[in-house]
Design a protein around this motif. Structure first.
Motif, PDB file in Angstrom:
ATOM      1  N   ASN A 141      34.011  31.384  -5.005  1.00 36.77           N
ATOM      2  CA  ASN A 141      35.036  31.826  -5.934  1.00 36.77           C
ATOM      3  C   ASN A 141      36.201  32.259  -5.444  1.00 36.77           C
ATOM      4  O   ASN A 141      37.238  32.554  -6.172  1.00 36.77           O
ATOM      5  CB  ASN A 141      34.242  32.932  -6.796  1.00 36.77           C
ATOM      6  CG  ASN A 141      33.249  32.321  -7.999  1.00 36.77           C
ATOM      7  OD1 ASN A 141      33.373  31.245  -8.238  1.00 36.77           O
ATOM      8  ND2 ASN A 141      32.359  33.052  -8.146  1.00 36.77           N
ATOM      9  N   THR A 181      36.418  39.043  -8.406  1.00 38.65           N
ATOM     10  CA  THR A 181      36.861  37.581  -8.359  1.00 38.65           C
ATOM     11  C   THR A 181      35.516  36.987  -7.439  1.00 38.65           C
ATOM     12  O   THR A 181      35.499  35.678  -7.629  1.00 38.65           O
ATOM     13  CB  THR A 181      38.121  37.508  -7.587  1.00 38.65           C
ATOM     14  OG1 THR A 181      38.126  38.072  -6.531  1.00 38.65           O
ATOM     15  CG2 THR A 181      39.219  38.229  -8.480  1.00 38.65           C
ATOM     16  N   ASN A 196      34.674  33.257 -11.764  1.00 38.14           N
ATOM     17  CA  ASN A 196      36.033  32.622 -11.221  1.00 38.14           C
ATOM     18  C   ASN A 196      37.189  33.465 -11.747  1.00 38.14           C
ATOM     19  O   ASN A 196      36.999  33.887 -12.857  1.00 38.14           O
ATOM     20  CB  ASN A 196      35.958  31.118 -11.711  1.00 38.14           C
ATOM     21  CG  ASN A 196      37.077  30.485 -11.329  1.00 38.14           C
ATOM     22  OD1 ASN A 196      38.378  30.499 -12.079  1.00 38.14           O
ATOM     23  ND2 ASN A 196      37.043  29.518 -10.279  1.00 38.14           N
TER      24      ASN A 196
END
Length: 570
Positions: free
Chosen positions: A254, A320, A324
């Motif tokens: 991600n 984060t 995503n």
């Protein structure tokens, strides 16, 4: 000697006499704050609503690279913190940026910054109180406790919600398909009792928290610091718990791409991220209640910034990494990511953390605002009663009560959540004047006669400034996309503000190089002016209206009552 220089010297004389009087007499407040207490005040002010809300929007724009934005913003605040620290070492009395501007630029500019700080502290606290109420009612709901909807929302939100829901229902939208906030606002409006056809709708939790916090501030600084230290401890523990649990669900994939929208995307979140840092300067308002203000205030400012930045960076990387970045554009990103990975039971803990965090922000600003009014009153710019010290509690009692009323009454009835950017521009304006004040009083970083106290480290702008600006220009040139200044109305305003920033920063840079000014306050000026340019033309217009109102009050009352005017004989 010019009249301006004469007034400035008289200003400094008044401040120094005031400091001597407070040290020698029994008129001052209790000196009970140490480094730990001051650092806790700083952390309380910084780690507030921003970490629970704005981090999500900033991450949507900047991706995982938003963590670097927190570092950049901390660097910008650190430049200003050094300037605050030098002033605090040389002028150890309450008043924060107001007192520092008084010593640097004289009475008029000091009044402007004092009026500006009312916007930063008091008006910002109205928005915080309203937000606190929302989280608090949500927390009660999680425990199965409910209060009538018309007593947990402000009148304007209920009216607007009713109007919007009515429009949606007329267009065939099912009531259950509307978001919960609109449903709650609609229910509040239709169920509220009436008196003379006026609906009785008021945000009682917002009123309650302001009254409670104001009472703590009124009864003493010792009680305030103990309450604040406890709240800071609890909210840091909750954030560490969130980070520790979330770390096990991080997927490094991600984090790629790290900056999906480049530097342009990262900087779009700068307003919200800066809002998350507002408040460390409130430490300096407590100078008269510190055991050793010349040493402890500078140290506590840097410690508070460091602790908050570490928490922000780690938390942004965890968030984060868990989902995503594109999914984080919600009002409560922390609760969202844990419900997304089926750990909804942590939502209650996060809500409790938000309630504690925002209550501590209220406490710090409710402490700071009365002390600024107290300083302005001592200089004759406000009525004398604003500087009255309670004989038992040793707090500015009248100013504290007025601050409570100033926040509590609007929070009861009005929706002022749009003042976030106004609060930010007020803070940045204070930072600009404090940085400029150091350049005015000590442009080459010379130590005072006894060699004691903090002084901003001197780096010659003639040597360092040009390479730094060239490097920044190269990074900006290759990082900004072509759509940064498009033809839309909002970006036209952005272009205007950016061009003004370029003009001002160029003039400042030329003078800094020619006169070999100290680099750090020069960078503080330039960086904070840039941040101000990012807040948009609309916010500048609102800010201008606020300042015009302040100037009318100054020339209508304060200038005629000024101690400085009477001392100087003008």
């Amino acid at each position: 000697m010019s009249i301006t220089e004469l007034f400035r010297r008289k200003s400094v004389q008044l401040i120094l006499k005031e400091a001597e009087f407070l040290d020698e007499g029994s008129q001052g407040m209790k000196r009970s704050l140490r480094v730990l207490d001051l650092t806790a005040f700083g952390v309380a002010a910084i780690v507030g609503a921003g970490i629970f809300s704005t981090i999500g929007t900033a991450a949507v724009n900047g991706g995982p690279a938003v963590s670097l934005l927190f570092v950049f913003t901390a660097f910008a605040c650190g430049l200003s913190a050094m300037c605050y620290a030098e002033f605090a070492s040389s002028i150890p009395i309450s008043g924060s940026a107001y007192t520092y501007a008084y010593a640097s630029f004289g009475e008029l500019i000091a009044w402007i910054i004092g009026w500006d700080l009312i916007m930063e502290y008091a008006i910002g606290n109205i928005a915080v109180a309203i937000s606190w109420s929302g989280y608090f009612t949500g927390l009660l709901h999680g425990f199965g406790l409910e209060i009538p909807s018309y007593l947990g929302i402000d009148f304007l939100s209920a009216a607007r919600g009713f109007k919007e829901v009515t429009h949606e229902l007329q267009n065939g939208v099912n009531f259950k398909d509307l978001n919960l906030e609109l449903q709650s606002a609609y229910q509040a409006w239709v169920t509220a009792p009436k008196i003379f056809n006026v609906r009785l709708i008021a945000d009682l939790p917002a009123l309650g928290i302001v009254i409670f916090i104001t009472w703590i501030c009124y009864i003493g600084i010792r009680e305030s610091k103990l309450t604040n230290n406890l709240m800071v401890l609890l909210k840091v523990v909750i954030l560490l718990l969130v980070i520790s649990v979330g770390a096990f669900y991080v997927n490094p994939d991600n984090w790629h791409p790290f900056a999906p929208k480049g530097l342009t995307g990262v900087l779009k979140g700068i307003s919200g991220v800066f809002f998350a840092y507002i408040g460390f300067d409130a430490i300096s308002t407590t100078a008269e209640e510190c055991k050793n203000p010349k040493r402890d205030i500078p140290l506590s400012m840097f410690l508070a910034l460091l602790i908050a930045t570490v928490l922000y960076v780690i938390l942004s990387l965890v968030l984060t990494g868990m989902v995503n970045y594109s999914e984080l554009g919600v009002s409560d990103p922390l609760a969202f990511v844990f419900s997304r990975i089926h750990l909804g039971y942590l939502s209650g803990i996060i809500a409790l953390g938000a309630v504690i965090a925002m209550a501590s922000v209220l406490l710090v600003f409710q402490i700071g605002q009365p002390r600024i009014w107290m300083s302005m009153s001592r200089d004759g710019l406000l009525p004398r009663i604003f500087s009255k010290i309670h004989p038992k509690y040793r707090t500015p009692s009248f100013s504290t009560i007025i601050t409570g009323l100033f926040v509590a009454v609007p929070a009861l009835f009005m929706n002022l959540t749009e003042v976030i950017d106004l609060t930010s521009i007020g803070t940045l304006f204070a930072f600009v004047l404090v940085s400029g004040g150091i350049l005015s009083l000590n442009p080459r970083g010379k130590r005072n006669g006894n060699g004691k106290g903090f002084v901003v480290p001197y780096l010659n702008s003639r040597i360092f400034l040009v390479p730094i600006l060239l490097l920044a220009g190269i990074i900006i040139y290759f990082s900004f996309d072509t759509g940064y200044f498009d033809s839309s109305v909002s970006n036209t305003g952005r272009s205007i503000m950016f061009m003004i920033f370029l003009l001002l920063s160029s003039v400042i840079s030329i003078f800094a190089v020619i006169r070999q000014w100290s680099l750090i306050p020069v960078l503080g000026l330039i960086v904070n002016l840039y941040l101000m340019s990012e807040l948009g033309l609309t916010n500048w217009l609102r800010f201008g209206v606020w300042l015009v109102v302040g100037l009318i009050i100054y020339f209508g009352y304060s200038h005629n009552k000024s101690k400085l005017k009477n001392l100087s004989g003008f």
